[in-house]
Design a protein around this motif. Structure first.
Motif, PDB file in Angstrom:
ATOM      1  N   ARG B 229      43.525  60.728  41.587  1.00 37.14           N
ATOM      2  CA  ARG B 229      42.616  60.237  40.556  1.00 37.14           C
ATOM      3  C   ARG B 229      42.416  61.345  39.527  1.00 37.14           C
ATOM      4  N   ILE B 231      40.444  62.336  35.922  1.00 36.47           N
ATOM      5  CA  ILE B 231      39.338  61.969  35.036  1.00 36.47           C
ATOM      6  C   ILE B 231      39.289  62.982  33.897  1.00 36.47           C
ATOM      7  N   THR B 467      31.058  43.693  31.543  1.00 39.44           N
ATOM      8  CA  THR B 467      30.446  44.024  32.829  1.00 39.44           C
ATOM      9  C   THR B 467      29.332  43.021  33.145  1.00 39.44           C
ATOM     10  N   ARG B 473      33.530  46.769  27.569  1.00 40.98           N
ATOM     11  CA  ARG B 473      34.170  48.079  27.751  1.00 40.98           C
ATOM     12  C   ARG B 473      35.617  48.010  27.296  1.00 40.98           C
ATOM     13  N   LEU B 475      39.220  49.270  27.875  1.00 39.95           N
ATOM     14  CA  LEU B 475      39.952  49.815  29.024  1.00 39.95           C
ATOM     15  C   LEU B 475      41.271  50.411  28.553  1.00 39.95           C
ATOM     16  N   SER B 477      43.759  54.317  28.757  1.00 41.74           N
ATOM     17  CA  SER B 477      43.859  55.697  29.243  1.00 41.74           C
ATOM     18  C   SER B 477      43.933  56.655  28.059  1.00 41.74           C
ATOM     19  N   ALA B 507      35.346  52.547  28.579  1.00 40.76           N
ATOM     20  CA  ALA B 507      35.310  52.783  30.021  1.00 40.76           C
ATOM     21  C   ALA B 507      35.628  54.259  30.247  1.00 40.76           C
ATOM     22  N   ASP B 510      39.366  57.463  33.349  1.00 39.84           N
ATOM     23  CA  ASP B 510      39.526  57.751  34.774  1.00 39.84           C
ATOM     24  C   ASP B 510      40.658  56.852  35.272  1.00 39.84           C
ATOM     25  N   GLY B 512      41.279  55.923  37.986  1.00 39.51           N
ATOM     26  CA  GLY B 512      40.788  54.972  38.974  1.00 39.51           C
ATOM     27  C   GLY B 512      40.205  53.721  38.342  1.00 39.51           C
ATOM     28  N   THR B 513      39.961  53.761  37.040  1.00 36.48           N
ATOM     29  CA  THR B 513      39.287  52.657  36.354  1.00 36.48           C
ATOM     30  C   THR B 513      40.167  51.995  35.309  1.00 36.48           C
ATOM     31  N   VAL B 514      40.886  52.816  34.546  1.00 42.49           N
ATOM     32  CA  VAL B 514      41.559  52.269  33.367  1.00 42.49           C
ATOM     33  C   VAL B 514      43.064  52.124  33.599  1.00 42.49           C
ATOM     34  N   GLU B 572      34.962  38.092  37.599  1.00 35.87           N
ATOM     35  CA  GLU B 572      35.324  39.112  36.610  1.00 35.87           C
ATOM     36  C   GLU B 572      35.779  38.541  35.273  1.00 35.87           C
TER      37      GLU B 572
END
Ligand code: FES
Ligand code: FES
Lengths: 186, 753
Positions: B229, B231, B467, B473, B475, B477, B507, B510, B512-514, B572
């Protein structure tokens, strides 16, 4: 001050600690640290005021600038023992409550901050200038900021921010409406 | 024009998204972060440019039991930094190929103990002969990389160059050189890493491309995707310097974290950062140009070489962009460009704003003024006669399908700078003065996005979600490091969705998120990623219209009510879009032929320079830059990008010299690597012409790199105008001016046939 230096100097040689008292952003603070510790590190590590940045550690970039007793200093060059009894202002002390300081407002509106790493030091240098010279000329602004390096902006918008802040600060108490700058874009 | 310019948010100078945090000193850069139980890491580096490591000894005065020591043996996966090639070790294993190459890592809970410890590791080497220049490398007497020292080469051919030369009225030759340039981001490189057997590796850091670091960590640790991960923390400037290099720092910090069992922070100080990290590739470009009687280009033969340093890193792609920008924004029926990147034992060179184009544009635009001198023609007129227009093809035979308005840009630059009148005035004033003034010009384009099929290979995925608490948000990187990513992408999302700017946020950057929306490089964020966000927004509206009763036009409240209904019924609410190439894009990577870039941004720049013939200093007194970058998404940010790029370009031309001594940067301090200060940067006048590009985010094309391409040649052309001496090499420092002035010879007139 002299006493403090002597005492602390001796303690430093023995690898000891000294307790330094000073005022930071209007608050009385005391830290017990090695007396030769850089003011920059004391602010960042001991007081957790990480707004003040290190760019070079050798007095060249100005990103560690703070105001100490009304003077602009590079906090990376100041051993904390020299700050005994001093009044220190850092970027964290500029805004009052929820209100941005006129310089912060101007930097936000004029694009004076890009990556933001030079910004705290730049704000302190600009604050120092306006405190001593509320209506600086462009040449005076350039001179006052010459010790603060910014790699992102090319300085133009920083100068405009200082001009705008000076205008805002000298405007009447009534909150001056923000004047949209005219742009060449069309 | 494809798109209506009436937008609510796009095109407005809204406040920078993370601006207040930066102004209040609250923005959290990596060195502002701490983790529970954190240790500090340092790097032991090679003292020599090339050799075999014979022994490593640890000084007895240090209690090494307090330290964690990591060597190449501790690497669980591959010992390389994952990039285009895999030749660069994460830690040197047995041999070194450049000074400052990382050999060994140390960690300790007290950062103040590290400096001494680094100095207490004694390494003995058996020296091997090093190579430090393009010339030494291309001689191939000493092979330091691969079979032949050649990192990469390209050959691009259009028309029949050789026969065109035989028909030429004029033939002009020149050789141009550029030096290395340091990024000098004010925040040094830094990473914090954590490791646990269950969660794998997590790093936080100052970086441009989270997924580059992600891939490197996966290779070095041999871990599956879910155990890595990355960030991005607030990043204090990058300019390409945090494109590839953070992968090295991240792998180092993570290796230490794994071995010592604590989070580890590795933050370079300025001296280490300057000595050990990448710089702009030095270059040598030879031009041979055939023209007809009227000054029209008949043929160009260009030989371009760069010094890539000790490992391949990004040298091939930098060379590619240099190649594709080498013949400038000109129409020429016959072109041959041969380019090569050579390995040396210098610290590897890397990405820097412009990515090869500033080197190539310097040579082309200086050469244009030398051609003008030979032809006794006004440099402005020479350019005008040869500009590309819509419907023409450039060197790769890419058809210019979009409007090309170089003439308009040039006219505006001449008018705004009062070019002709000033030139005339200076010509009169100069004779009686020790200060000689001149005006210089440069014209150029810069391709937006990855080269050729690069964007197709990247296959970027980006989008928006809503959300449960009703926040939109973005999304991606793609990262913010001052250029305004956060602001322009949220502007685009808000505009597309018909909501307010304050309703949209980024967002966390991270992995792990994007999703992987590609690296934040190559002036691609506004055009390519912006377009993905625009499409994702429209796709989300379509979803809400179909499944949640959103009307054909809607208010902000109706939008969020529809989002709530959708979420209640379907869970979602996410809309992702994948990159789609514009139609009719063909690229032949073998022949270097076809649509090299989806779009080009165009510019004309003018410099007014004063040369002091007593102190031998050259000062840029005023600068004008006129560009067409598609739609301007945010006028203040856009102008700020241009001004910052111009200032770096001025530094590249007149101030910034990396002094190399035996493969090591000798002036690795801010005290003696000089960038332009507030007192040095002249007034910079910025003008935009806007032609929305139909495949860019709300019409945007690339902007970030363009402004750095032109200042150096414009400035040296102005110096030529002022004193009649054409300097062909940058940086041009007072000692170089002195050398030119005392030899007191007019510019070497290039050879005539
Ligand atoms: S960190 Fe103090 S002047 Fe640069
Ligand atoms: S805003 Fe990045 S260094 Fe000034």
């Amino acid at each position: 001050m002299n006493t403090a230096r002597n005492v602390n100097g001796r303690e430093h040689r023995s690898g000891g600690q000294a307790t330094i008292h000073f005022t930071v952003n209007g608050r009385n603070r005391a830290v017990t640290v090695p007396p030769m510790k850089r003011l920059l590190d004391v602010l960042r590590e001991d007081l957790h005021l990480t707004g003040t940045k290190e760019g070079c550690g050798e007095g060249e970039c100005g990103s560690c600038s703070v105001r100490m007793n009304g003077e602009l200093v590079n906090s990376c060059l100041v051993p904390v023992l020299q700050a005994e009894g001093a009044k220190i202002l850092t970027v964290e002390g500029l805004a009052v409550g929820k209100h941005l300081h006129p310089l912060q407002e101007a930097f936000l509106n004029q694009g004076g901050a890009q990556c933001g790493i030079c910004t705290p030091g730049m704000l302190m240098a600009a604050e120092q200038l306006l405190a001593q010279n509320p209506h600086p000329t462009m040449a005076e602004i350039r001179e006052a900021l010459a010790g603060n390096l910014c790699r992102c902006t090319g300085f133009m918008r920083i100068f405009e921010s200082v001009v705008a802040a000076a205008a805002a600060e000298s405007a009447t108490q009534a909150k001056a409406p923000h004047l949209e700058k005219t742009h060449h874009a069309r | 024009m494809e798109k209506c310019l009436t937008t609510r948010i796009v095109g407005a100078s809204v406040p920078r998204k993370e601006g207040a945090d930066k102004l209040l000193g609250r923005a959290c850069y990596v060195d502002d972060m701490e983790r529970e139980g954190m240790w500090f890491g340092a790097t032991v580096r090679s003292a020599i440019p090339r050799g075999i490591i014979r022994s490593i000894a640890f000084d007895r005065h240090i209690d090494w039991s307090e330290f964690t020591v990591v060597t190449a043996r501790d690497i669980p996966g591959e010992n390389h930094i994952h990039l285009i090639m895999t030749d660069q070790p994460c830690l040197a294993d047995g041999k070194v190929n450049h000074c400052e190459e990382p050999i060994l890592l140390l960690a300790h809970p007290d950062k103040h103990k590290l400096r001494k410890a680094v100095a207490a590791v004694h390494i003995e080497y058996e020296l091997l002969p090093p190579v430090f220049s393009i010339e030494e490398s291309e001689r191939q007497d000493v092979i330091v990389w691969g079979a032949d020292n050649l990192l990469k080469s390209y050959l691009l051919e259009k028309g029949d160059v050789d026969s065109a030369f035989s028909r030429a009225a004029h033939l002009v030759e020149g050789e141009y050189r550029t030096g290395p340039q340091e990024h000098l981001y004010i925040e040094n490189q830094g990473i914090i890493a954590e490791y646990s057997a269950e969660r794998g590796v997590t790093v936080w850091g100052s970086l441009q491309c989270p997924y580059y670091v992600f891939k490197s960590l996966r290779a070095v640790f041999d871990l599956p995707e879910e155990k890595v991960r990355v960030i991005q923390t607030e990043t204090g400037g990058a300019f390409g310097g945090k494109e590839d290099f953070p992968s090295n720092v991240a792998c180092h910090a993570a290796l230490l974290a794994m071995k010592c069992g604590h989070p580890v922070k590795v933050v370079y100080d300025r001296i280490e950062d300057l000595a050990a990290t990448t710089k702009r590739h030095p270059s040598r470009t030879r031009h041979r140009t055939a023209l007809d009687k009227e000054g029209k280009l008949l043929a160009m033969e260009i030989d371009l070489a760069t010094d890539g340093g000790a490992y391949a890193t990004l040298s091939s792609t930098v060379l590619s962009r240099a190649t594709l920008h080498a013949s400038g924004p000109y129409l020429c029926p016959n072109v041959r460009i041969r380019s090569r990147s050579w390995a040396t034992n210098n610290v590897p060179y890397g990405a820097f704003r412009g990515f090869g184009a500033p080197q190539a544009v310097f040579a082309m635009e200086r050469h244009m003024d030398e051609i003008a001198a030979v032809l006794n023609m006004d440099p402005v007129e020479l350019r005008r006669r040869n500009f590309l227009h819509e419907g023409d093809t450039n060197a790769t035979e890419q058809l210019m399908r979009e409007p090309v308005i170089l003439d308009q840009l040039l006219d505006r630059a001449l008018t705004e700078s009062d070019y002709s009148a000033r030139r005339r005035r200076f010509a009169q004033e100069n004779s009686g003065s020790t200060i000689k003034r001149g005006m210089g010009i440069s014209a150029f384009y810069h391709g937006s996005g990855f080269t050729g099929a690069g964007e197709v290979y990247l296959n970027s995925l980006a989008g928006v979600d809503v959300t449960h608490d009703g926040h939109v948000r973005v999304l991606v990187s793609n990262t913010e490091f001052g250029q305004g990513t956060n602001t322009i992408l949220t502007q685009i999302a808000a505009e597309a969705l018909g909501i307010e700017y304050s309703d949209a946020a980024m967002a966390a950057p991270d992995t792990g998120t994007v999703p992987n929306s590609g690296p934040t490089v190559a002036s691609r964020t506004g055009m390519v990623v912006g377009r993905l966000i625009e499409r994702a927004g429209l796709q989300l509206l379509a979803l809400l219209r179909e499944h949640a009763g959103l009307g054909a036009s809607h208010t902000r409240d109706e939008f969020f009510a529809a989002c709530a209904r959708y979420r209640a019924a379907h869970g979602e609410l996410v809309s992702l879009c994948r990159y789609e190439a514009p139609p009719d894009v063909h690229w032949d990577d073998e022949k270097y032929h076809g649509e090299a870039y989806g779009a080009y941004a165009w510019a004309v720049q003018v410099a007014q320079v004063a040369v002091d013939t007593v102190t031998y200093s050259a000062e840029v007194e005023e600068f004008w830059t006129v560009q067409e970058v598609g739609r301007v998404l945010h006028p203040i940010l856009a102008a700020g990008q241009i001004e910052g790029g111009v200032a770096q370009g001025i530094g590249y031309a007149l101030y910034e010299k990396v002094v190399m001594q035996d493969g090591r940067m000798a002036n690795n301090q801010m005290t003696n690597y000089i960038m332009p200060t507030a007192e040095d940067v002249p007034p910079i006048h910025v003008y935009f012409e806007q032609i929305p590009f139909r495949y860019g985010g709300f019409g945007a094309k690339g902007i970030g790199e363009l402004p750095h391409d032109g200042p150096a040649p414009a400035i040296l052309n102005a110096i030529r105008d002022a004193i009649g001496i054409g300097f062909n090499s940058i940086p041009l420092l007072p000692e170089d001016l002195y050398a030119g002035l005392v030899s007191n010879q007019p510019a070497e007139e290039p050879v005539l046939p």
